[in-house]
Scaffold this motif. Structure first.
Motif, PDB file in Angstrom:
ATOM      1  N   ARG A 228       0.823  -1.210   0.000  1.00 12.86           N
ATOM      2  CA  ARG A 228       0.000   0.000   0.000  1.00 12.86           C
ATOM      3  C   ARG A 228       0.858   1.261   0.000  1.00 12.86           C
ATOM      4  O   ARG A 228       0.632   2.175   0.790  1.00 12.86           O
TER       5      ARG A 228
ATOM      6  N   GLY B  34     -10.785   8.464   6.083  1.00 13.37           N
ATOM      7  CA  GLY B  34     -10.360   7.158   5.572  1.00 13.37           C
ATOM      8  C   GLY B  34     -10.722   6.037   6.523  1.00 13.37           C
ATOM      9  O   GLY B  34     -11.460   6.236   7.489  1.00 13.37           O
TER      10      GLY B  34
ATOM     11  N   ILE C 144     -12.789  10.270  -3.340  1.00 11.59           N
ATOM     12  CA  ILE C 144     -11.730  11.007  -4.033  1.00 11.59           C
ATOM     13  C   ILE C 144     -10.704  10.001  -4.558  1.00 11.59           C
ATOM     14  O   ILE C 144     -10.351   9.055  -3.857  1.00 11.59           O
TER      15      ILE C 144
ATOM     16  N   SER D 180     -10.575   6.379  -9.060  1.00 14.54           N
ATOM     17  CA  SER D 180     -11.904   5.906  -9.450  1.00 14.54           C
ATOM     18  C   SER D 180     -12.989   6.750  -8.788  1.00 14.54           C
ATOM     19  O   SER D 180     -14.124   6.316  -8.645  1.00 14.54           O
TER      20      SER D 180
ATOM     21  N   ILE E  53      -6.313   8.580   6.635  1.00 15.55           N
ATOM     22  CA  ILE E  53      -6.122   8.150   5.241  1.00 15.55           C
ATOM     23  C   ILE E  53      -4.632   7.882   5.059  1.00 15.55           C
ATOM     24  O   ILE E  53      -3.805   8.721   5.408  1.00 15.55           O
TER      25      ILE E  53
ATOM     26  N   ALA F  24      -2.585   6.200  -0.332  1.00 16.22           N
ATOM     27  CA  ALA F  24      -2.291   5.332  -1.482  1.00 16.22           C
ATOM     28  C   ALA F  24      -2.328   6.176  -2.751  1.00 16.22           C
ATOM     29  O   ALA F  24      -3.069   7.151  -2.834  1.00 16.22           O
TER      30      ALA F  24
ATOM     31  N   ILE G 146      -3.837  13.804   9.422  1.00 12.88           N
ATOM     32  CA  ILE G 146      -3.870  13.311  10.798  1.00 12.88           C
ATOM     33  C   ILE G 146      -3.833  11.791  10.718  1.00 12.88           C
ATOM     34  O   ILE G 146      -4.731  11.169  10.136  1.00 12.88           O
ATOM     35  N   ASN G 147      -2.774  11.192  11.273  1.00 10.76           N
ATOM     36  CA  ASN G 147      -2.610   9.743  11.141  1.00 10.76           C
ATOM     37  C   ASN G 147      -1.740   9.232  12.278  1.00 10.76           C
ATOM     38  O   ASN G 147      -0.775   9.885  12.663  1.00 10.76           O
TER      39      ASN G 147
ATOM     40  N   ASP H 131      -3.881  10.228  17.173  1.00 13.40           N
ATOM     41  CA  ASP H 131      -5.166   9.539  17.087  1.00 13.40           C
ATOM     42  C   ASP H 131      -6.255  10.520  16.659  1.00 13.40           C
ATOM     43  O   ASP H 131      -6.501  11.513  17.350  1.00 13.40           O
TER      44      ASP H 131
ATOM     45  N   ARG I 124      -3.437  -5.017   8.050  1.00 14.92           N
ATOM     46  CA  ARG I 124      -3.507  -3.695   7.461  1.00 14.92           C
ATOM     47  C   ARG I 124      -2.770  -2.611   8.273  1.00 14.92           C
ATOM     48  O   ARG I 124      -2.101  -1.762   7.730  1.00 14.92           O
TER      49      ARG I 124
ATOM     50  N   ILE J  14     -10.799  -5.957 -12.793  1.00 17.15           N
ATOM     51  CA  ILE J  14     -11.361  -4.851 -12.009  1.00 17.15           C
ATOM     52  C   ILE J  14     -12.895  -4.878 -12.097  1.00 17.15           C
ATOM     53  O   ILE J  14     -13.531  -3.925 -12.531  1.00 17.15           O
TER      54      ILE J  14
ATOM     55  N   GLN K  77     -12.736  -6.271  -7.798  1.00 19.17           N
ATOM     56  CA  GLN K  77     -12.378  -4.998  -7.188  1.00 19.17           C
ATOM     57  C   GLN K  77     -13.080  -4.863  -5.831  1.00 19.17           C
ATOM     58  O   GLN K  77     -14.212  -5.329  -5.655  1.00 19.17           O
TER      59      GLN K  77
HETATM   60  C1  FAD Z   1      -7.902   0.063  -9.450  1.00 18.12           C
HETATM   61  C2  FAD Z   1      -7.967   0.730  -8.114  1.00 18.12           C
HETATM   62  C3  FAD Z   1      -8.632   1.945  -7.993  1.00 18.12           C
HETATM   63  C4  FAD Z   1      -8.677   2.589  -6.758  1.00 18.12           C
HETATM   64  N1  FAD Z   1      -9.301   3.815  -6.667  1.00 18.12           N
HETATM   65  C5  FAD Z   1      -9.269   4.486  -5.482  1.00 18.12           C
HETATM   66  C6  FAD Z   1      -9.856   5.787  -5.367  1.00 18.12           C
HETATM   67  O1  FAD Z   1     -10.410   6.362  -6.315  1.00 18.12           O
HETATM   68  N2  FAD Z   1      -9.789   6.406  -4.162  1.00 18.12           N
HETATM   69  C7  FAD Z   1      -9.184   5.844  -3.062  1.00 18.12           C
HETATM   70  O2  FAD Z   1      -9.158   6.481  -1.992  1.00 18.12           O
HETATM   71  N3  FAD Z   1      -8.652   4.624  -3.149  1.00 18.12           N
HETATM   72  C8  FAD Z   1      -8.684   3.922  -4.321  1.00 18.12           C
HETATM   73  N4  FAD Z   1      -8.148   2.663  -4.383  1.00 18.12           N
HETATM   74  C9  FAD Z   1      -7.734   1.993  -3.121  1.00 18.12           C
HETATM   75  C10 FAD Z   1      -6.367   2.423  -2.649  1.00 18.12           C
HETATM   76  O3  FAD Z   1      -5.398   1.577  -3.243  1.00 18.12           O
HETATM   77  C11 FAD Z   1      -6.246   2.264  -1.116  1.00 18.12           C
HETATM   78  O4  FAD Z   1      -6.569   0.946  -0.747  1.00 18.12           O
HETATM   79  C12 FAD Z   1      -7.159   3.223  -0.348  1.00 18.12           C
HETATM   80  O5  FAD Z   1      -6.996   4.544  -0.819  1.00 18.12           O
HETATM   81  C13 FAD Z   1      -6.827   3.165   1.130  1.00 18.12           C
HETATM   82  O6  FAD Z   1      -7.752   3.938   1.861  1.00 18.12           O
HETATM   83  P1  FAD Z   1      -7.419   4.432   3.335  1.00 18.12           P
HETATM   84  O7  FAD Z   1      -6.218   5.286   3.313  1.00 18.12           O
HETATM   85  O8  FAD Z   1      -8.656   5.030   3.891  1.00 18.12           O
HETATM   86  O9  FAD Z   1      -7.176   3.059   4.125  1.00 18.12           O
HETATM   87  P2  FAD Z   1      -5.848   2.423   4.701  1.00 18.12           P
HETATM   88  O10 FAD Z   1      -4.811   2.347   3.659  1.00 18.12           O
HETATM   89  O11 FAD Z   1      -6.247   1.208   5.412  1.00 18.12           O
HETATM   90  O12 FAD Z   1      -5.343   3.512   5.746  1.00 18.12           O
HETATM   91  C14 FAD Z   1      -5.975   3.811   6.965  1.00 18.12           C
HETATM   92  C15 FAD Z   1      -5.057   4.774   7.695  1.00 18.12           C
HETATM   93  O13 FAD Z   1      -5.664   5.172   8.919  1.00 18.12           O
HETATM   94  C16 FAD Z   1      -4.667   5.269   9.914  1.00 18.12           C
HETATM   95  N5  FAD Z   1      -5.325   5.164  11.205  1.00 18.12           N
HETATM   96  C17 FAD Z   1      -5.842   4.052  11.797  1.00 18.12           C
HETATM   97  N6  FAD Z   1      -6.388   4.370  12.983  1.00 18.12           N
HETATM   98  C18 FAD Z   1      -6.221   5.702  13.136  1.00 18.12           C
HETATM   99  C19 FAD Z   1      -6.589   6.620  14.179  1.00 18.12           C
HETATM  100  N7  FAD Z   1      -7.236   6.218  15.274  1.00 18.12           N
HETATM  101  N8  FAD Z   1      -6.242   7.904  14.032  1.00 18.12           N
HETATM  102  C20 FAD Z   1      -5.577   8.341  12.913  1.00 18.12           C
HETATM  103  N9  FAD Z   1      -5.222   7.523  11.911  1.00 18.12           N
HETATM  104  C21 FAD Z   1      -5.549   6.212  12.024  1.00 18.12           C
HETATM  105  C22 FAD Z   1      -3.706   4.150   9.593  1.00 18.12           C
HETATM  106  O14 FAD Z   1      -2.424   4.412  10.146  1.00 18.12           O
HETATM  107  C23 FAD Z   1      -3.714   4.156   8.065  1.00 18.12           C
HETATM  108  O15 FAD Z   1      -2.670   4.981   7.562  1.00 18.12           O
HETATM  109  C24 FAD Z   1      -8.094   1.994  -5.605  1.00 18.12           C
HETATM  110  C25 FAD Z   1      -7.434   0.777  -5.743  1.00 18.12           C
HETATM  111  C26 FAD Z   1      -7.370   0.136  -6.973  1.00 18.12           C
HETATM  112  C27 FAD Z   1      -6.633  -1.165  -7.062  1.00 18.12           C
END
Ligand code: FAD
Ligand code: AMP
Lengths: 324, 260
Positions: A139, A214, A255, A258, A272, A275, A291-292, A310, B13, B143, B181
């Protein structure tokens, strides 16, 4: 005879697609460094003008393959055409953009001609006579340097935005037509209707302030603190894909590659990771706050300000402060 | 309908990765593991298709023994049986090699549809499903966000996600491979009954050495080094207690960035 680099040029609606121009820019740099020749390869039907346009870039030649069967992308036909060309011409390297169409095609091609494929590269290094490619894993949290130990052509797909089309150099390359006999290829995949997802109610492209959430929010009930922050700021709420996939928010708030592309004054990313598919949709925000809890989260690489902490503590405290 | 879902176990994760001593991967000793996100969605989709058309859902995994835990979870969600190709030493590293091994096992299996994830959450190659299709000589679609199967006609319609909000329906003859997907449907939780039943379901272990695969013919790609990305532009990290960072942030947004 010098080695050759081939770049696949994708196109749609009479235009060359930007990721292909990025690949071409990278190909130019690599060819120059290694003293190789560079060739743009374009497949389609009635695409002479596109080939002419490519000929105005710094390339040694433009290979143009036209066939009615190539008018629309089909994995069987495209794979056959590319297999024939690569097998016959034996380029050193075959570059293509890591776009949806090539995600569908590149592995099939690699299996068909039994050659190595490295996907989603963000760059390369030259080590002696060899190229080492850099790609992301886990990721986007880690990078890997990888090297082909297999026969040429090496197949590489390039992450969108990894290079800039501004680096593209002009020149003149001759268009060389190439004919292939594709009549025997059977099209197993039937293309039915294509449609654009009905534009949702929410258009975030004009939003000035965005609070984005996220997977770190963990569950739908927790969204309340995000709503309160957004209200205190007068901001719109947006989300990463997993939040939408889980149906905690509607698809029109997603956002990324896709989802929607936004360029607000302020983008406040809560939980978030950052990625690439998310970043492509928001990297042009004027100011990004992340914020992460994870100090290594890639979102911090593009943020203006970061808070390692947090979100369940920070977000309510921020709301309170803003209300003062 | 006979459905086969490829399921990969990956590090949790929220793992904080550490680089291993050789510098070519991550330390796996202290990690917890889970099912790769897309694969959980693809299993869910298989279960839905079985509910609609009847038949069987089998899980196929290549991995070390610990992968059994994730497979059990899949069985608890409702899969009927599972095959684990044991690679305890992590010999199979490239997606091409993974696909070759999976294809070898599948020679002995019957299926109408093979579902894989679009992309794994650890190595993130986005290759395995399509490689597998080609090695098996099957048509594929990538996808995928919706599936409509017609077992009587041996046809399947798949909705492919494309760039910038576009989608396309395609139709394939079965058997076929679809790469799924995330977000295709809502993932169910394993019920208590499911968890109990899963204990009795079969996980067939296959040793890599028992398979007739020649991995030396597969194009080799070597991972030289794995590392945290070095970045030029990094965020200004605000330091202090919650109250302090929040105060600094508001101040900076107003005075420095001038966005509020
Ligand atoms: C073909 C394709 C298209 C895609 N299109 C999109 C798209 O359009 N948009 C998109 O967003 N993604 C898209 N993705 C998915 C992308 O690859 C990631 O999986 C996604 O963006 C991850 O979302 P995330 O950051 O919310 O989740 P995660 O990657 O799981 O991240 C969660 C984050 O939260 C943090 N966290 C956890 N608990 C707390 C807390 N208490 N306080 C603060 N932080 C915390 C963690 O440290 C981590 O960094 C696509 C993937 C593919 C394969
Ligand atoms: N070791 C494995 N065992 C079973 N399935 C796998 C394995 N590796 C990859 N896959 C499948 O292929 C998909 C894509 O993986 P990748 O090509 O690594 O991005 C995954 O989501 C899985 O469905």
């Amino acid at each position: 005879m010098s080695e050759k680099i081939y770049v696949l040029i994708d196109h749609g609606e009479g235009e060359i697609r930007t990721p292909s121009l990025e690949s071409l820019a990278l190909g130019q740099r690599m060819a120059e460094e290694a003293g190789f020749s560079l060739h743009a390869l374009i497949l389609g039907n009635e695409i002479g003008p596109l080939a002419e346009r490519l000929g105005k870039q710094k390339v040694d030649s433009v290979l143009l393959v036209e066939d009615q069967k190539l008018a629309n992308y089909d994995p069987d036909v495209y794979c056959r055409a590319l297999s024939e060309i690569l097998t016959e011409d034996q380029p050193y390297l075959f570059l293509m953009g890591h776009i949806y169409q090539n995600i569908d095609l590149a592995p099939k091609l690699a299996a068909a001609i039994n050659r190595g494929l490295v996907t989603d590269c963000i760059g390369y290094r030259k080590e002696g006579d060899d190229f080492v490619f850099v790609r992301q894993m886990f990721r986007n949290k880690l990078n890997a340097d990888v090297q082909f130990r297999s026969e040429h052509p090496w197949i590489v797909t390039l992450q969108t935005g990894a290079t800039s089309v501004d680096d593209l150099k002009e020149g003149s390359g001759q268009v060389v037509e190439r004919s292939l006999d594709l009549s025997a290829v059977e099209l197993r995949r039937k293309q039915l209707e294509a449609f654009e997802a009905t534009q949702g109610k929410v258009d975030l492209s004009q939003a000035e302030l965005i609070v984005a959430v996220g997977r770190g929010i963990k569950k739908a009930e927790n969204l309340k603190i995000i709503e309160e922050l957004a209200e205190a700021l007068g901001a719109e709420i947006a989300a990463s894909r997993p939040v939408v996939d889980s149906e905690w928010l509607t698809r029109d708030r997603q956002i990324g590659s896709s989802g929607q592309t936004v360029s607000p004054r302020l983008y406040l990313a809560c939980g978030i990771s950052g990625a690439i598919q998310h970043i492509v949709g928001m990297k042009n925000a004027q100011c990004i706050v992340a914020i992460n809890t994870d100090p290594n989260a890639p979102i911090f690489n593009i943020a203006t300000y970061g808070i390692v902490g947090d979100l369940f503590e920070i977000v309510p405290a921020l709301t309170k402060k803003l209300k003062e | 309908m006979k459905l086969l879902t490829c399921l990969k176990q990956i590090p949790d994760r929220d793992t904080r990765y550490e680089i291993n001593a050789a510098g070519t991967g991550i330390k796996t000793s202290d990690l917890t593991f889970e099912i790769s996100e897309c694969d959980e969605y693809s299993l869910e989709e298989s279960l839905k298709l079985r509910e609609e058309h009847g038949g069987e859902v089998a899980i196929l995994t290549l991995g070390p023994q610990r992968a059994e835990k994730s497979i059990r979870k899949g069985l608890a969600m409702g899969a009927d049986r599972a095959i684990l190709v044991r690679d305890d030493e992590g010999k199979v590293t490239t997606p091409h090699a993974v696909a070759k091994v999976l294809a070898e096992v599948l020679k002995e299996e019957e299926y109408d549809l093979i579902l894989t994830g679009t992309q794994s959450d650890d190595w993130s190659y986005a290759q395995t499903g399509v490689l597998l299709a080609e090695l098996l000589g099957l048509p594929h679609a990538t996808i995928v966000m919706e599936i409509r199967a017609d077992p009587a006609q041996k046809k399947v319609k798949a909705l492919r996600e494309m760039e910038s909000g576009w989608f396309q329906w395609v139709e394939l003859p079965m058997p076929a491979v679809l790469t799924i997907q995330a977000g295709i449907s809502q993932i169910r939780y394993a019920s208590l009954k499911g968890i109990m039943q899963a204990k009795k379901k079969e996980i067939r272990n296959v040793e890599l050495s028992d398979l007739n695969v020649d991995l030396s013919s597969i194009p080799e790609i070597e991972v030289l080094k794995v590392y945290f990305p070095v970045v030029e532009k990094k965020a200004e990290i605000l330091q202090g207690s919650t109250a302090e960072v929040v105060e600094q942030l508001v101040e900076k947004l107003k005075k420095e960035a001038k966005v509020l």
